[in-house]
Design a protein around this motif. Structure first.
Motif, PDB file in Angstrom:
ATOM      1  N   ILE A  30       4.539   9.182   4.995  1.00 49.41           N
ATOM      2  CA  ILE A  30       5.214   7.952   4.586  1.00 49.41           C
ATOM      3  C   ILE A  30       4.231   6.795   4.679  1.00 49.41           C
ATOM      4  CG2 ILE A  30       7.146   6.392   5.020  1.00 49.41           C
ATOM      5  CD1 ILE A  30       8.561   8.783   6.395  1.00 49.41           C
ATOM      6  N   LEU A  31       4.070   6.073   3.574  1.00 54.13           N
ATOM      7  CA  LEU A  31       3.150   4.942   3.506  1.00 54.13           C
ATOM      8  C   LEU A  31       3.927   3.675   3.151  1.00 54.13           C
ATOM      9  CD1 LEU A  31       0.313   6.596   1.367  1.00 54.13           C
ATOM     10  CD2 LEU A  31       0.294   6.264   3.837  1.00 54.13           C
ATOM     11  N   PRO A  32       4.263   2.830   4.124  1.00 57.49           N
ATOM     12  CA  PRO A  32       4.903   1.549   3.789  1.00 57.49           C
ATOM     13  C   PRO A  32       3.866   0.624   3.144  1.00 57.49           C
ATOM     14  CG  PRO A  32       5.230   2.144   6.094  1.00 57.49           C
ATOM     15  CD  PRO A  32       4.159   3.018   5.568  1.00 57.49           C
ATOM     16  N   THR A  33       4.254  -0.078   2.103  1.00 56.23           N
ATOM     17  CA  THR A  33       3.301  -0.952   1.426  1.00 56.23           C
ATOM     18  C   THR A  33       3.888  -2.320   1.125  1.00 56.23           C
ATOM     19  OG1 THR A  33       3.948  -0.041  -0.737  1.00 56.23           O
ATOM     20  CG2 THR A  33       2.005   0.923   0.333  1.00 56.23           C
ATOM     21  N   TYR A  34       3.013  -3.305   1.212  1.00 55.09           N
ATOM     22  CA  TYR A  34       3.276  -4.641   0.702  1.00 55.09           C
ATOM     23  C   TYR A  34       1.917  -5.218   0.314  1.00 55.09           C
ATOM     24  CZ  TYR A  34       5.048  -9.346   0.053  1.00 55.09           C
ATOM     25  OH  TYR A  34       5.387 -10.567  -0.497  1.00 55.09           O
ATOM     26  N   ASP A  61       7.875  -2.626  -0.608  1.00 58.86           N
ATOM     27  CA  ASP A  61       8.805  -3.754  -0.466  1.00 58.86           C
ATOM     28  C   ASP A  61       8.580  -4.798  -1.554  1.00 58.86           C
ATOM     29  OD1 ASP A  61       9.953  -2.561   1.692  1.00 58.86           O
ATOM     30  OD2 ASP A  61       9.389  -4.078   3.158  1.00 58.86           O
ATOM     31  N   ALA A  62       8.730  -4.360  -2.805  1.00 56.56           N
ATOM     32  CA  ALA A  62       8.622  -5.262  -3.959  1.00 56.56           C
ATOM     33  C   ALA A  62       7.310  -6.039  -3.948  1.00 56.56           C
ATOM     34  CB  ALA A  62       9.812  -6.215  -4.016  1.00 56.56           C
ATOM     35  N   SER A  63       6.199  -5.327  -3.757  1.00 58.16           N
ATOM     36  CA  SER A  63       4.890  -5.975  -3.705  1.00 58.16           C
ATOM     37  C   SER A  63       4.617  -6.771  -4.976  1.00 58.16           C
ATOM     38  CB  SER A  63       3.785  -4.932  -3.533  1.00 58.16           C
ATOM     39  OG  SER A  63       3.896  -4.253  -2.315  1.00 58.16           O
ATOM     40  N   PRO A  64       4.341  -8.070  -4.867  1.00 58.18           N
ATOM     41  CA  PRO A  64       4.072  -8.866  -6.065  1.00 58.18           C
ATOM     42  C   PRO A  64       2.748  -8.538  -6.742  1.00 58.18           C
ATOM     43  CG  PRO A  64       3.829 -10.203  -4.082  1.00 58.18           C
ATOM     44  CD  PRO A  64       4.428  -8.905  -3.651  1.00 58.18           C
ATOM     45  N   ASP A  65       1.870  -7.780  -6.057  1.00 57.80           N
ATOM     46  CA  ASP A  65       0.582  -7.449  -6.673  1.00 57.80           C
ATOM     47  C   ASP A  65       0.643  -6.217  -7.563  1.00 57.80           C
ATOM     48  OD1 ASP A  65       0.778  -5.363  -4.856  1.00 57.80           O
ATOM     49  OD2 ASP A  65      -1.236  -5.632  -4.012  1.00 57.80           O
ATOM     50  N   GLY A  66       1.822  -5.578  -7.666  1.00 58.45           N
ATOM     51  CA  GLY A  66       1.959  -4.426  -8.558  1.00 58.45           C
ATOM     52  C   GLY A  66       1.740  -3.082  -7.893  1.00 58.45           C
ATOM     53  N   THR A  67       1.720  -3.046  -6.553  1.00 56.24           N
ATOM     54  CA  THR A  67       1.529  -1.769  -5.855  1.00 56.24           C
ATOM     55  C   THR A  67       2.576  -0.740  -6.275  1.00 56.24           C
ATOM     56  OG1 THR A  67       0.575  -2.861  -3.906  1.00 56.24           O
ATOM     57  CG2 THR A  67       1.445  -0.657  -3.603  1.00 56.24           C
ATOM     58  N   GLY A  68       3.827  -1.163  -6.330  1.00 59.57           N
ATOM     59  CA  GLY A  68       4.893  -0.229  -6.683  1.00 59.57           C
ATOM     60  C   GLY A  68       4.733   0.353  -8.076  1.00 59.57           C
ATOM     61  N   ALA A  83       7.965   7.452  -4.879  1.00 59.00           N
ATOM     62  CA  ALA A  83       8.058   6.022  -4.562  1.00 59.00           C
ATOM     63  C   ALA A  83       9.494   5.667  -4.214  1.00 59.00           C
ATOM     64  CB  ALA A  83       7.579   5.188  -5.740  1.00 59.00           C
ATOM     65  N   LEU A  84       9.632   4.859  -3.188  1.00 55.56           N
ATOM     66  CA  LEU A  84      10.921   4.308  -2.805  1.00 55.56           C
ATOM     67  C   LEU A  84      10.783   2.791  -2.857  1.00 55.56           C
ATOM     68  CD1 LEU A  84      13.798   4.723  -1.706  1.00 55.56           C
ATOM     69  CD2 LEU A  84      12.818   4.791   0.603  1.00 55.56           C
ATOM     70  N   HIS A  85      11.491   2.167  -3.792  1.00 57.59           N
ATOM     71  CA  HIS A  85      11.351   0.729  -4.011  1.00 57.59           C
ATOM     72  C   HIS A  85      12.474  -0.015  -3.289  1.00 57.59           C
ATOM     73  CE1 HIS A  85       8.251   1.298  -7.076  1.00 57.59           C
ATOM     74  NE2 HIS A  85       8.975   2.313  -7.516  1.00 57.59           N
ATOM     75  N   ARG A  86      12.084  -1.022  -2.509  1.00 61.34           N
ATOM     76  CA  ARG A  86      13.064  -1.863  -1.832  1.00 61.34           C
ATOM     77  C   ARG A  86      13.006  -3.267  -2.434  1.00 61.34           C
ATOM     78  NH1 ARG A  86      13.375  -1.099   4.422  1.00 61.34           N
ATOM     79  NH2 ARG A  86      11.422  -2.278   4.480  1.00 61.34           N
ATOM     80  N   GLU A  87      14.079  -4.015  -2.251  1.00 57.40           N
ATOM     81  CA  GLU A  87      14.225  -5.282  -2.962  1.00 57.40           C
ATOM     82  C   GLU A  87      13.349  -6.401  -2.415  1.00 57.40           C
ATOM     83  OE1 GLU A  87      18.311  -6.305  -3.148  1.00 57.40           O
ATOM     84  OE2 GLU A  87      18.854  -4.636  -4.473  1.00 57.40           O
ATOM     85  N   GLY A  88      12.916  -6.297  -1.185  1.00 61.32           N
ATOM     86  CA  GLY A  88      12.096  -7.351  -0.607  1.00 61.32           C
ATOM     87  C   GLY A  88      11.478  -6.907   0.693  1.00 61.32           C
ATOM     88  N   LYS A  89      10.697  -7.785   1.298  1.00 60.92           N
ATOM     89  CA  LYS A  89       9.991  -7.480   2.530  1.00 60.92           C
ATOM     90  C   LYS A  89      10.972  -7.464   3.688  1.00 60.92           C
ATOM     91  CE  LYS A  89       5.634  -8.768   4.742  1.00 60.92           C
ATOM     92  NZ  LYS A  89       4.541  -9.772   4.776  1.00 60.92           N
ATOM     93  N   ALA A  90      11.227  -6.272   4.235  1.00 60.22           N
ATOM     94  CA  ALA A  90      12.261  -6.121   5.257  1.00 60.22           C
ATOM     95  C   ALA A  90      11.731  -5.601   6.582  1.00 60.22           C
ATOM     96  CB  ALA A  90      13.362  -5.189   4.741  1.00 60.22           C
ATOM     97  N   GLY A  91      10.424  -5.465   6.724  1.00 59.35           N
ATOM     98  CA  GLY A  91       9.862  -5.065   8.006  1.00 59.35           C
ATOM     99  C   GLY A  91       9.401  -3.628   8.049  1.00 59.35           C
ATOM    100  N   LEU A  92       8.390  -3.412   8.894  1.00 60.10           N
ATOM    101  CA  LEU A  92       7.785  -2.089   9.011  1.00 60.10           C
ATOM    102  C   LEU A  92       8.773  -1.047   9.510  1.00 60.10           C
ATOM    103  CD1 LEU A  92       4.985  -0.549   8.944  1.00 60.10           C
ATOM    104  CD2 LEU A  92       4.878  -1.023  11.398  1.00 60.10           C
TER     105      LEU A  92
END
Length: 261
Positions: A30-34, A61-68, A83-92
């Motif tokens: 599992i790789l959390p990304t932002y 967590d909806a990375s604005p740089d296009g990671t997702g 990929a698991l996409h979340r709506e915003g930055k919600a914490g590690l």
């Protein structure tokens, strides 16, 4: 790594050494990304090259740089990438819990935590898999064989080192590196822990998961690693994360004493 860099994975990692008693097992990293677009493709490729039994789940967590979006393009051609996409930055912590649930629903046997910024080297994954034969939770430890950290300023190194001493004193955890974010859980550990009750959001999440596993009677072991400070992007460490760690460990101990963990 730029978003137009082709994704490649070595199809013959060369790690097979003969019959494997765990050949039927599967692992999920599992790789959390932002905002990890510079490193994510290289990390995913390196993980997959280590062992054919490993898959990757990127929790973005909806990375604005296009990671997702980059991970989606990789997943379109590589069936072991998800990929698991979340709506915003919600914490590690919540990112890992979401990943744990995803892994349990799909019957993975080993569930790994790993940073996506290059600080955790995938070359240690086989060592952690091997150690999982003896331990229910395997921690990639920076402090079992001296101090194995590269490129951290002294202030950060001292904070990490003494935070682990503090956590061990308060909780009783018999780990040299209870804050490490490079770990392998056997699936039965995560099945036994009430994930809804896990409250830590920052790096105290690592201590809490170790503590809950230990209090459930599971065995914890450590594999020495060399940690290299992130090669791209910006650190997520903050004063709020440090403050959470200071009081959260006492809360964990109190709840354990009261039988409410």
């Amino acid at each position: 790594m730029s978003s137009d860099t082709p994704f490649t994975c070595d199809s013959d990692p060369g790690t097979d050494t003969g019959p494997d008693p765990d050949a039927g097992h599967r692992g999920l990293v599992i790789l959390p990304t932002y905002n990890e677009i510079e490193s994510i493709a290289d990390i995913v490729s390196a993980v997959l090259a280590r062992d054919r039994r490993l898959s990757v789940l990127v929790v973005d967590d909806a990375s604005p740089d296009g990671t997702g979006a980059l991970v989606d393009s990789i997943a379109a051609t590589e069936p072991r990438v998800h990929a698991l996409h979340r709506e915003g930055k919600a914490g590690l912590g919540s990112a890992y819990v979401a990943g744990f649930r995803w892994a349990l629903e799909r019957d993975f046997d080993w569930i790994f935590e790993m940073d996506a910024d290059g600080s955790h080297d995938p070359r240690y994954l086989p060592d952690m898999i091997a150690a999982s034969a003896d331990f229910d939770v395997v921690v990639g430890s920076r402090y079992t064989a001296g101090v194995n950290v590269i490129n951290w300023p002294m202030s950060r190194l001292l904070l990490s080192y003494y935070a682990n001493k503090y956590a061990r004193f308060v909780t009783g955890l018999r780990l040299a590196d209870s804050t490490s974010g490079f770990k392998c859980f056997g699936r039965r550990v995560l099945e036994a822990i009430d994930l809804d009750a896990v409250e830590s959001t920052g790096y105290t999440f690592q201590i809490e998961m170790n503590f809950r596993a230990w209090k459930k009677g599971f065995t914890l072991g450590e594999v020495p690693i060399v940690f290299t400070d992130r090669v791209a992007g910006q650190s997520k460490m903050s004063g709020a994360i440090v403050r959470e760690a200071v009081w959260r460990v006492w809360a964990l101990r109190l709840r354990s004493l009261l039988g409410r963990l």
